[in-house]
Design a protein around this motif. Sequence first.
Motif, PDB file in Angstrom:
ATOM      1  N   GLN A 102     -68.129 -21.610 -24.102  1.00 11.94           N
ATOM      2  CA  GLN A 102     -68.998 -21.287 -25.241  1.00 11.94           C
ATOM      3  C   GLN A 102     -69.950 -20.156 -24.876  1.00 11.94           C
ATOM      4  N   GLY A 103     -70.491 -20.254 -23.650  1.00 12.31           N
ATOM      5  CA  GLY A 103     -71.378 -19.191 -23.178  1.00 12.31           C
ATOM      6  C   GLY A 103     -70.659 -17.866 -23.096  1.00 12.31           C
ATOM      7  N   ALA A 104     -69.383 -17.901 -22.650  1.00 11.66           N
ATOM      8  CA  ALA A 104     -68.612 -16.665 -22.527  1.00 11.66           C
ATOM      9  C   ALA A 104     -68.435 -16.005 -23.888  1.00 11.66           C
ATOM     10  N   VAL A 105     -68.275 -16.835 -24.933  1.00  9.16           N
ATOM     11  CA  VAL A 105     -68.135 -16.275 -26.287  1.00  9.16           C
ATOM     12  C   VAL A 105     -69.418 -15.530 -26.662  1.00  9.16           C
ATOM     13  N   VAL A 106     -70.584 -16.153 -26.341  1.00  9.03           N
ATOM     14  CA  VAL A 106     -71.861 -15.490 -26.639  1.00  9.03           C
ATOM     15  C   VAL A 106     -71.959 -14.177 -25.878  1.00  9.03           C
ATOM     16  N   THR A 107     -71.538 -14.191 -24.598  1.00  8.57           N
ATOM     17  CA  THR A 107     -71.579 -12.969 -23.792  1.00  8.57           C
ATOM     18  C   THR A 107     -70.747 -11.860 -24.423  1.00  8.57           C
ATOM     19  N   LEU A 108     -69.515 -12.218 -24.843  1.00 13.76           N
ATOM     20  CA  LEU A 108     -68.650 -11.207 -25.457  1.00 13.76           C
ATOM     21  C   LEU A 108     -69.246 -10.671 -26.750  1.00 13.76           C
ATOM     22  N   GLN A 109     -69.811 -11.612 -27.558  1.00 13.76           N
ATOM     23  CA  GLN A 109     -70.465 -11.209 -28.806  1.00 13.76           C
ATOM     24  C   GLN A 109     -71.556 -10.182 -28.535  1.00 13.76           C
ATOM     25  N   LEU A 110     -72.434 -10.528 -27.572  1.00 13.80           N
ATOM     26  CA  LEU A 110     -73.552  -9.644 -27.241  1.00 13.80           C
ATOM     27  C   LEU A 110     -73.048  -8.291 -26.771  1.00 13.80           C
ATOM     28  N   THR A 111     -71.990  -8.321 -25.925  1.00 12.98           N
ATOM     29  CA  THR A 111     -71.446  -7.076 -25.398  1.00 12.98           C
ATOM     30  C   THR A 111     -70.980  -6.176 -26.523  1.00 12.98           C
ATOM     31  N   ILE A 112     -70.167  -6.753 -27.427  1.00 15.71           N
ATOM     32  CA  ILE A 112     -69.580  -5.938 -28.478  1.00 15.71           C
ATOM     33  C   ILE A 112     -70.645  -5.463 -29.460  1.00 15.71           C
TER      34      ILE A 112
END
Lengths: 218, 221
Positions: free
Chosen positions: B20-30
């Motif tokens: 779930q955290g990784a999804v947030v990281t990807l969201q923030l990155t993009i």
Amino acid sequence: MHYTAAWQQLHWSDALYVLVASLRTLQLTFMSVLLGTLLGIPLGVLRALSPVVRVLSSPLVDVVRSVPMIIQLIILDTCLSISGWPLSAFQLGTLALGAWMTMVTAEIVRGAYEAVAPGLRRVARSLGMSSWQELRVVSLPLALRGGFPAWVGAALCLVKDSALVGIFGYVELTKAGQILNARTHHTFLVLGGIGATYFFICHVITFCTRRIERRMAE
Amino acid sequence: MSDYHFHWVMALRDLPSLLQGAVVTLQLTILSMIIGVGVSVPLAVMRWQGRGVWSGVAGAWVDVARNTPVLLQVYAVYFGLGAYGFNISSYAATLLAISFNNIGYLIEIFRGGLATVPRYQYISGRSLGMSATQAYAYIVWPQLLRIVFYSVMTQMIWAMLNTSLGLLIGLRELAGAAEQAQSVNYRTLETFAMAALLYYLMAKLLILGAELLYARLYGRR
């Protein structure tokens, strides 16, 4: 009871505190750049010369560059505690930042070494130099000169990355700023001042290295 | 190693929260890259033309963003805005700080790219009757994008690594989720090793995606 802390407001002595903290930032940066450069140059040359070393070390280079520094620091810190060698925050920071610098320097040296004209190398060998002499007198000096700007860029990165070691208790600039901010609550003034100090440090380094570059180009 | 026993099973139980955290990281990155490119492109053009207020703004932005630590930028946004009564969430603060950082680096990347596209290309476009915007949009940018493609992708990896600083202001992206998980399961090393692996995989995924996109747009390198 009415209580006021002695120096709750910003005080001139805090300037000294920030100065000492910036020296500590520089100290950490200097040590990790030193470690990284001393290990990185031979590693880079080996990576350029030997396919075995290249294959063996490329996962390391990859991992160091694609895992966030803060995670690297946490993992190293945990590993050191487990292994029964508790190091100070300064030593921890030097090791982690130095490892990063080693890998980045190795890549820079490898790139610069491969950019040295192959004809030059053959000329040196046909003049009767041994391969070691050729490396020491011809290829390495040229490669180090070519890689110098990128190396300075990596060192500037380290000045900024050293802020992360503050989280582990080494009071460098950013941590000092947090401490001052917690006491005075002049958030913008304190963080702005800390930012300006980093700005100053980076610009002084850039200014000095530009001059060195110009002298090398002559 | 002293008598430390790895307990991967205990750490693996927290894998879903790490993901779930990784999804947030990807969201923030993009998101931060979209904001970054959107703001830096016009600023890079102004900076390249080299006069006016906006050129100065772009120059100052580049200087500040590139010469201060990202950590300080995150703190400045989160605590700095908070001190003036704008209490934003740690998600918004991380996004703002990383976008600020991205814009500084991207302006320089785009400006460097602009310098490689010959000036007469733009001038010929103008003399064919295009407006300045059209000349940039149809002539300069398509050539420029190919040149700066890999630099922008490298910046995207940097942005992803930088989002991990959200951990320090209480955001549960990948690093924050790992921190949270290890405070419950007490397996610090295992949990953070998993987080490191996930970061590594995400970086590889982004690079792979970039390679595919490049091949799709411009053919093989």
